[in-house]
Design a protein around this motif. Structure first.
Motif, PDB file in Angstrom:
ATOM      1  N   TYR A 228       5.086  -3.149   4.291  1.00 43.30           N
ATOM      2  CA  TYR A 228       5.809  -2.015   3.713  1.00 43.30           C
ATOM      3  C   TYR A 228       5.486  -1.882   2.225  1.00 43.30           C
ATOM      4  N   ASP A 229       5.549  -3.012   1.524  1.00 41.24           N
ATOM      5  CA  ASP A 229       5.312  -2.987   0.081  1.00 41.24           C
ATOM      6  C   ASP A 229       3.879  -2.563  -0.246  1.00 41.24           C
ATOM      7  N   ASP A 230       2.915  -3.047   0.551  1.00 40.20           N
ATOM      8  CA  ASP A 230       1.521  -2.656   0.317  1.00 40.20           C
ATOM      9  C   ASP A 230       1.327  -1.159   0.537  1.00 40.20           C
ATOM     10  N   LEU A 231       1.960  -0.624   1.565  1.00 38.98           N
ATOM     11  CA  LEU A 231       1.873   0.817   1.811  1.00 38.98           C
ATOM     12  C   LEU A 231       2.383   1.587   0.606  1.00 38.98           C
ATOM     13  N   ASP A 232       3.546   1.200   0.086  1.00 36.68           N
ATOM     14  CA  ASP A 232       4.113   1.906  -1.055  1.00 36.68           C
ATOM     15  C   ASP A 232       3.257   1.756  -2.308  1.00 36.68           C
ATOM     16  N   GLN A 233       2.704   0.562  -2.494  1.00 32.19           N
ATOM     17  CA  GLN A 233       1.889   0.331  -3.690  1.00 32.19           C
ATOM     18  C   GLN A 233       0.604   1.149  -3.651  1.00 32.19           C
ATOM     19  N   GLN A 234      -0.047   1.178  -2.502  1.00 34.65           N
ATOM     20  CA  GLN A 234      -1.331   1.868  -2.413  1.00 34.65           C
ATOM     21  C   GLN A 234      -1.194   3.383  -2.398  1.00 34.65           C
ATOM     22  N   THR A 235      -0.034   3.878  -1.981  1.00 33.33           N
ATOM     23  CA  THR A 235       0.151   5.328  -1.904  1.00 33.33           C
ATOM     24  C   THR A 235       1.089   5.852  -2.984  1.00 33.33           C
ATOM     25  N   ALA A 236       1.526   4.978  -3.911  1.00 33.27           N
ATOM     26  CA  ALA A 236       2.519   5.375  -4.922  1.00 33.27           C
ATOM     27  C   ALA A 236       3.726   5.981  -4.227  1.00 33.27           C
ATOM     28  N   HIS A 237       4.177   5.283  -3.181  1.00 38.26           N
ATOM     29  CA  HIS A 237       5.350   5.711  -2.415  1.00 38.26           C
ATOM     30  C   HIS A 237       5.155   7.104  -1.824  1.00 38.26           C
TER      31      HIS A 237
END
Length: 262
Positions: A228-237
């Motif tokens: 979840y955190d990687d998704l948010d980090q890579q897509t700027a949420h």
């Protein structure tokens, strides 16, 4: 989660009583004989939940959030309809300080058969517990909280909803896969050093197995947390597309593509 500002991670666990102790996740254990030629199966359950939202306040701001009746909305595309079913997704109005927040809850129900024996290893007395899972079922639910509801005619196509469904896809694919079953199978047998004076009873063995499965179950949830955190980090949420060559695409069930950047 789609939002602005510094990253904040929230982890919530339900504290409940089990055989007289407070633990980080709710467990229900039926004590059964484990040292028999054909051991009786033991049914055990565990549950844990997590949120990608802010630190927990004294009163959960999600309390009383009205549920959104999506039956009043246009039919979702099949690509999302299947995730609504498999991820057990429901929508709520408000209950978050961010634009969107996805909360998932996982429940584990398993049945196991165990045998154990004492043995000596490097001058230590250890207990070896061989267990076999005869049933393992992980269920989950997702609650998507939206501060502002996108227009009905663009609800399913909105970047906010699409991003929250990426979270749903990640946790659903992990929870519904053979990840936990394979992990528990690889972790058998359990070897535990016997504390001095410890009596090996069926209740003690049952507790060891319960703690072992609980630990692996929480590791699965931690894996979801990391993704979840990687998704948010890579897509700027959700404000940027997922990079073409990102491993996140595999976590979403898509093949990673070679980057075109040089």
């Amino acid at each position: 989660m789609l939002r602005s500002g510094a990253t904040k991670i929230r982890r919530r666990r339900v504290a409940a009583s089990c055989t007289g102790i407070l633990i980080g996740a709710w467990l229900v254990v039926s004590t059964v004989p484990m040292v028999v030629a054909l051991p009786t199966a033991s049914a055990q359950e565990a549950t844990a939940d997590r949120s990608d939202g802010p630190s927990s306040p004294a009163k959960d701001i999600r309390d009383g959030s009205p549920r959104i009746d999506i039956s009043d909305y246009p039919e979702p595309p099949e690509s999302l309809r299947s995730w609504i079913r498999s991820g057990n997704v429901s929508f709520y109005r408000g209950g978050t300080s961010f634009d969107g927040e996805t909360i998932f809850k996982t429940d584990l129900n398993f049945r196991s058969q165990c045998r154990w024996r004492k043995q000596r290893e490097q001058n230590r007395q250890v207990i070896r517990i061989d267990y076999r899972l005869t049933r393992l079922r992980v269920s989950l639910a997702h609650h998507i909280h939206l501060k502002r509801i996108p227009p009905k005619d663009r609800f399913w196509d909105s970047a906010l909803v699409q991003h929250e469904f990426d979270h749903v896809r990640i946790s659903t694919l992990v929870a519904k896969s053979k990840h936990l079953a394979d992990d528990l199978k690889a972790a058998s047998p359990i070897l535990r050093e016997l504390p001095s004076g410890q009596r090996v009873t069926q209740a003690w063995v049952d507790q060891v197995v319960r703690e072992h499965v609980q630990h692996r179950f929480h590791q699965m949830n931690e894996l979801i947390q990391i993704r979840y955190d990687d998704l948010d980090q890579q897509t700027a949420h959700g404000r940027r597309p997922i990079p073409a060559d990102s491993q996140v695409r595999q976590w979403l069930g898509e093949p990673a593509k070679a980057s075109t950047e040089h």
